[in-house]
Design an enzyme around this catalytic site. Sequence first.
Site, PDB file in Angstrom:
ATOM      1  N   ASP A  19     -14.110 -23.523  84.757  1.00  0.00           N
ATOM      2  CA  ASP A  19     -13.607 -24.890  84.592  1.00  0.00           C
ATOM      3  C   ASP A  19     -13.019 -25.317  85.937  1.00  0.00           C
ATOM      4  OD1 ASP A  19     -12.715 -27.291  83.232  1.00  0.00           O
ATOM      5  OD2 ASP A  19     -10.699 -26.462  83.257  1.00  0.00           O
ATOM      6  N   SER A  20     -12.661 -26.596  86.003  1.00  0.00           N
ATOM      7  CA  SER A  20     -12.005 -27.092  87.216  1.00  0.00           C
ATOM      8  C   SER A  20     -10.597 -26.513  87.371  1.00  0.00           C
ATOM      9  CB  SER A  20     -11.908 -28.614  87.153  1.00  0.00           C
ATOM     10  OG  SER A  20     -11.138 -28.993  86.029  1.00  0.00           O
ATOM     11  N   GLY A  52     -13.042 -34.769  87.108  1.00  0.00           N
ATOM     12  CA  GLY A  52     -13.372 -35.952  86.304  1.00  0.00           C
ATOM     13  C   GLY A  52     -13.530 -37.248  87.061  1.00  0.00           C
ATOM     14  N   CYS A  82     -16.195 -26.795  80.825  1.00  0.00           N
ATOM     15  CA  CYS A  82     -15.742 -28.056  81.403  1.00  0.00           C
ATOM     16  C   CYS A  82     -16.748 -29.122  80.973  1.00  0.00           C
ATOM     17  CB  CYS A  82     -15.712 -27.915  82.923  1.00  0.00           C
ATOM     18  SG  CYS A  82     -15.449 -29.458  83.810  1.00  0.00           S
ATOM     19  N   ASN A  83     -16.253 -30.161  80.341  1.00  0.00           N
ATOM     20  CA  ASN A  83     -17.158 -31.224  79.877  1.00  0.00           C
ATOM     21  C   ASN A  83     -17.815 -31.949  81.043  1.00  0.00           C
ATOM     22  OD1 ASN A  83     -16.671 -31.988  76.687  1.00  0.00           O
ATOM     23  ND2 ASN A  83     -14.962 -30.929  77.608  1.00  0.00           N
ATOM     24  N   THR A  84     -17.029 -32.196  82.094  1.00  0.00           N
ATOM     25  CA  THR A  84     -17.558 -32.954  83.234  1.00  0.00           C
ATOM     26  C   THR A  84     -18.706 -32.192  83.892  1.00  0.00           C
ATOM     27  OG1 THR A  84     -15.249 -33.627  83.553  1.00  0.00           O
ATOM     28  CG2 THR A  84     -16.827 -34.288  85.240  1.00  0.00           C
ATOM     29  N   GLU A 161      -2.082 -30.255  83.546  1.00  0.00           N
ATOM     30  CA  GLU A 161      -1.929 -29.293  84.653  1.00  0.00           C
ATOM     31  C   GLU A 161      -0.456 -29.168  85.062  1.00  0.00           C
ATOM     32  OE1 GLU A 161      -4.330 -27.508  86.748  1.00  0.00           O
ATOM     33  OE2 GLU A 161      -5.975 -27.961  85.384  1.00  0.00           O
ATOM     34  N   CYS A 193     -12.681 -33.058  76.653  1.00  0.00           N
ATOM     35  CA  CYS A 193     -12.247 -32.456  77.928  1.00  0.00           C
ATOM     36  C   CYS A 193     -11.487 -31.201  77.522  1.00  0.00           C
ATOM     37  CB  CYS A 193     -11.335 -33.416  78.692  1.00  0.00           C
ATOM     38  SG  CYS A 193     -10.540 -32.646  80.128  1.00  0.00           S
ATOM     39  N   THR A 194     -11.797 -30.096  78.172  1.00  0.00           N
ATOM     40  CA  THR A 194     -11.228 -28.827  77.707  1.00  0.00           C
ATOM     41  C   THR A 194      -9.727 -28.714  77.981  1.00  0.00           C
ATOM     42  OG1 THR A 194     -12.022 -27.803  79.762  1.00  0.00           O
ATOM     43  CG2 THR A 194     -13.397 -27.558  77.801  1.00  0.00           C
ATOM     44  N   HIS A 195      -9.177 -29.642  78.747  1.00  0.00           N
ATOM     45  CA  HIS A 195      -7.717 -29.676  78.917  1.00  0.00           C
ATOM     46  C   HIS A 195      -7.016 -30.265  77.679  1.00  0.00           C
ATOM     47  CE1 HIS A 195      -8.577 -29.101  83.201  1.00  0.00           C
ATOM     48  NE2 HIS A 195      -7.296 -28.977  83.436  1.00  0.00           N
TER      49      HIS A 195
HETATM   50  N1  DGL Z   1     -11.501 -29.676  81.857  1.00  0.00           N
HETATM   51  C1  DGL Z   1     -12.558 -30.397  82.447  1.00  0.00           C
HETATM   52  C2  DGL Z   1     -13.369 -31.203  81.482  1.00  0.00           C
HETATM   53  O1  DGL Z   1     -13.544 -30.754  80.422  1.00  0.00           O
HETATM   54  C3  DGL Z   1     -12.316 -31.048  83.758  1.00  0.00           C
HETATM   55  C4  DGL Z   1     -11.235 -32.028  83.871  1.00  0.00           C
HETATM   56  C5  DGL Z   1     -11.095 -32.465  85.293  1.00  0.00           C
HETATM   57  O2  DGL Z   1     -11.094 -31.596  86.173  1.00  0.00           O
HETATM   58  O3  DGL Z   1     -11.029 -33.673  85.540  1.00  0.00           O
HETATM   59  O4  DGL Z   1     -13.880 -32.232  81.749  1.00  0.00           O
END
Ligand code: DGL
Length: 280
Positions: A19-20, A52, A82-84, A161, A193-195
């Site tokens: 992930d990011s 993102g 990570c979705n992005t 974060e 988004c996984t966050h």
């Molecule tokens: N957690 C990531 C996602 O699912 C990335 C979020 C990001 O870095 O902007 O998109």
Amino acid sequence: MSFIEERETMRDAPIGVFDSGVGGLTVAREIMRQIPKERIIYFGDTARVPYGNKSKETVTKFSRQIVRFLQGQHVKAIVVACNTASAYALDEIEKEIDIPIIGVVKPGAKVAAESTGNGKIGVIGTEGTIGSRIYDTYIKEINPDITVIGKACPLFVPLVEEGLWQDPVTDEIAARYLSGLIDSGIDTLILGCTHYPMIRSTVGKIMGEKVTLVNPAYETARELKELLRTENLLSEEKQGLGSNCYRFYVSDMADKFQTFANSILKYGILSAKKINIEEY
Ligand code: DGL
């Protein structure tokens, strides 16, 4: 080495998850829960988060570097947590490597399509994920009659974060982002988004009980298990105990990552190692 011997060796290899930043830990946590015999190598691109608000070209370049790093660690499969990166880079990278790779978007779309009763699904995610309309595409492939309403929530990633999971600032920003979705009549909302599972309770409070929140991590871990089974790659032995099965790498701020990871994972993580991802 014969094909069968090669498979047996590969079964013991770890799964690469990336992930990011810390968001992919919500997916890693689910993999640990559903397939506890698997080893994991996690990479969080903490030097270059967020993804993102970056272009497809940049996110694809970053994702390729991480995949090269993970392949160097001899992983048997990769999960793009990570979705992005799933939206921007997965299709291209899948063609370039010879090990199984899955993202989080397809599993999330599937669960949401199954869960909606009124055919109205909301998706919240980064600007990249929402702009790509990838959830619409996959959901419409399953059922073209479903309406998908997307809303980018770019401030959620930095809030997560920074650890502001339960904070009046997060409540305020979430209320602003989500007000349009409340009025739209959706009965299902994808945490795209996984966050975002880290602020699930805030989102749930605002959306109300009638809206089902979908966290794609559960289905991703389930599909990963199925994929490993089909490929004859499921690990059969418990490979070490607890945290010994899991290794963490980041591109910056290893101590901060470690503290964060310890607050969401069941196993205390021994260390997170910083590497120079630009070398890959
Ligand atoms: N957690 C990531 C996602 O699912 C990335 C979020 C990001 O870095 O902007 O998109």
